[in-house]
Design an enzyme around this catalytic site. Structure first.
Site, PDB file in Angstrom:
ATOM      1  N   HIS A 129     -15.819  -0.334 -10.521  1.00 49.66           N
ATOM      2  CA  HIS A 129     -15.559   0.564  -9.394  1.00 49.66           C
ATOM      3  C   HIS A 129     -14.345   1.459  -9.629  1.00 49.66           C
ATOM      4  O   HIS A 129     -14.189   2.482  -8.959  1.00 49.66           O
ATOM      5  CB  HIS A 129     -15.424  -0.223  -8.085  1.00 49.66           C
ATOM      6  CG  HIS A 129     -14.148  -0.989  -7.923  1.00 49.66           C
ATOM      7  ND1 HIS A 129     -14.074  -2.354  -8.033  1.00 49.66           N
ATOM      8  CD2 HIS A 129     -12.901  -0.579  -7.642  1.00 49.66           C
ATOM      9  CE1 HIS A 129     -12.832  -2.751  -7.814  1.00 49.66           C
ATOM     10  NE2 HIS A 129     -12.096  -1.683  -7.573  1.00 49.66           N
ATOM     11  N   ASP A 171     -19.291  -5.820 -11.603  1.00 49.11           N
ATOM     12  CA  ASP A 171     -18.154  -4.923 -11.381  1.00 49.11           C
ATOM     13  C   ASP A 171     -17.200  -4.913 -12.575  1.00 49.11           C
ATOM     14  O   ASP A 171     -15.984  -4.885 -12.415  1.00 49.11           O
ATOM     15  CB  ASP A 171     -17.400  -5.301 -10.102  1.00 49.11           C
ATOM     16  CG  ASP A 171     -16.473  -4.185  -9.627  1.00 49.11           C
ATOM     17  OD1 ASP A 171     -16.610  -3.047 -10.111  1.00 49.11           O
ATOM     18  OD2 ASP A 171     -15.602  -4.454  -8.772  1.00 49.11           O
ATOM     19  N   SER A 244      -6.840  -3.067  -8.764  1.00 53.21           N
ATOM     20  CA  SER A 244      -8.183  -3.336  -9.277  1.00 53.21           C
ATOM     21  C   SER A 244      -8.243  -3.209 -10.792  1.00 53.21           C
ATOM     22  O   SER A 244      -7.782  -2.219 -11.366  1.00 53.21           O
ATOM     23  CB  SER A 244      -9.198  -2.358  -8.690  1.00 53.21           C
ATOM     24  OG  SER A 244      -9.813  -2.884  -7.555  1.00 53.21           O
TER      25      SER A 244
END
Length: 523
Positions: A129, A171, A244
């Site tokens: 992402h 992911d 992230s």
């Protein structure tokens, strides 16, 4: 639940990077966390994480992307508008904003996340992402989905990165920068992690550059309903937007997780963060590094967790098993005789639980293997054997999920008012037969057999569970409901059996059918 992103979407992304200086020289071909480079962790809480952080920080990078997006012209002066076609743009237009006839303007959007180097020649791991915005049909390898990707090292060196591959379901993404003698870190064994163990998280929260935070492992195998293979490590270490793709280290300096999600009502850290465990991420990255795609096991079924309401309606124990919402023809489950409404409780000797989901178990089974499956059908225990297939691409799965119900049961004329009255009294729903004209209006196949919800009592549990006008009830407690009489009979059978709730199989438009447990009125 928030991903560690930017603004309210919260994947852990941020804005423009402001990096920190490198803490001293680093070795070239030796991993920053290689045995012997980091002292053996103490049995209790360490006096300081400084030595560990100094060794690991050089291999943690920030990952920034740029992408061109279209936004509306006009509207409020000084306000550029929202990306064209988004819900916010539509809402803005409804209240007098928008381009008012002008052509959309193309602007450059940026995002920022974190990553870590796993080889001296420049392979970088991050979240999918972080570099999202497009990609290949199969969600694995593809040309870069953004206009450019830049990797910035802690010593402020910048490199344009090439996307080697990405895997949307997990992911995970793998980048490559053209450099040599880079500091790097190694994978650890997340299967040995325990609740209460100390961990370090390193990343770039809110574009502040290399930031180190410490905490403990709060939980393992956490399922937060954020993806198909939820099995997160939960931590109370401070991670925020921009973290992230950054690594979670154990006290030996090994990467045991990739920081990915936060739970936050505010967008900031509240002490509940989640990391993809290394045991799940490492095989994906190794497959991408070899130029292949990630292969996963597949049975060809749509599944739902057995919620308390569903368990109650079927007379099953809580937190055990998953219910089959649909079966795709020609795949392993269909060939094994698995049916819609079956509750799968064990696969290949492993119990299906919220912490060990059916999707996770099946995905990790060898393709082509024959596995025993235990299930409940109509209150009876059964065993079947299925051959595990290979999971199709995400594009193929998305196309298949739009197919309507192919139930071949014959329809009968609508029932008398007594059936409608029974549904209103017990469920708070007004029902009528599904005619070809209504089916066309609702956008479903003419082969669908069921009853249509024409009104919902807003004080009923059905309303609380999200049942809407226009929904089609295909079955009640796994009994087909081609008309209102059949619906009333299924409810009456549940009442005679003393069940406090019933299990509805609903179809809404062309979406796949979904099970919903609804409490009976007065129960």
């Amino acid at each position: 639940m928030r991903y560690a992103y930017g603004l309210t979407a919260a994947l852990l992304l941020g804005g423009t990077a402001a990096t920190l200086a490198l803490q001293g020289p680093v070795g070239a071909q030796v991993a920053q966390n290689a045995p012997g480079t980091i002292a053996q962790p103490p049995s209790g809480a360490p006096m300081s994480f400084a030595d560990l952080a100094a060794k690991l920080q050089p291999a943690v990078v920030n990952v920034s992307t740029t992408q061109k997006v279209k936004v509306s012209q006009g509207g409020i002066p000084g306000f550029p508008g929202f990306p064209s076609g988004t819900p916010f743009d539509d809402l803005f237009r409804q209240f007098g904003g928008g381009d008012q006839g002008g052509a959309p303007i193309t602007r450059e959007a940026t995002s920022l996340g974190s990553g870590f180097i796993i080889s001296p020649d420049g392979y970088v791991v991050t979240n999918s992402h972080v570099i999202s915005g497009g990609g290949g049909d199969d969600g694995t390898t593809a040309a870069a989905p953004v206009d450019s990707i830049t990797v910035t090292l802690p010593d402020r060196r910048e490199y344009k990165a090439r996307l080697i591959g990405r895997d949307t379901p997990s992911d995970m993404a793998l980048l490559k920068i053209e450099a040599t003698n880079l500091p790097f870190v190694q994978w650890g064994d997340s299967t040995r992690a325990r609740v209460g163990d100390w961990i370090l998280a390193i990343g770039n929260p809110f574009a502040l550059g290399g930031t180190v935070t410490a905490g403990i492992i709060s939980a393992l195998h956490r399922n937060v309903q954020a993806g198909q293979y939820d099995r997160y490590i939960q931590t109370d270490a401070a991670i925020n937007q921009g973290n992230s793709g950054g690594p979670m280290f154990d006290l030996r300096g090994n990467v045991i997780g990739i920081n990915t999600l936060i739970f936050s009502p505010t967008g900031g850290n509240v002490g509940i963060g989640f990391a993809i465990p290394a045991e799940q991420a490492r095989p994906v990255i190794e497959a991408l590094m070899k130029g292949g795609k990630v292969r996963r096991g597949y049975l060809g079924i749509g599944i739902q967790p057995v919620t308390d309401d569903i368990a109650s309606s079927l007379g099953l124990p809580k937190n055990h098993g998953e219910i089959v919402a649909r079966v795709e023809p020609g795949n392993g489950a269909a060939r094994a005789g698995i049916q819609q409404g079956d509750v799968i409780v064990k696969v290949n000797g492993q119990d299906v639980t919220p912490d060990n989901t059916l999707s996770y178990i099946v995905a990790n089974l060898p393709i082509g293997s024959r596995v025993p499956i235990e299930l409940m059908r109509g209150g009876k225990h059964m065993s079947v054997t299925a051959v595990v297939g290979e999971r199709p691409s995400e594009k193929q799965l998305a196309a298949a999920s739009g197919v309507g119900n192919d139930d071949d049961d014959s329809a009968t004329p609508g029932g008398p008012p007594s059936g409608q009255q029974a549904a209103r009294a017990s469920l708070g729903l007004t029902l009528q037969a599904l005619t070809p004209t209504i089916a066309q209006q609702l956008g479903v196949s003419s082969s669908v057999r069921g009853v249509v919800v024409t009104a919902v009592d807003q004080s009923s549990d059905a309303a609380q569970q999200g049942v809407n006008r226009g929904d089609i009830i295909l079955s009640i407690n796994q009994m087909p409901t081609p008309n209102t009489q059949a619906a009333a009979a299924a409810v009456a059978a549940a009442q005679r059996a003393g069940r406090p709730s019933v299990l509805l199989l609903l179809q809404r438009g062309a979406r796949p059918p979904t099970y919903v447990g609804v409490k009976l009125q007065g129960k």
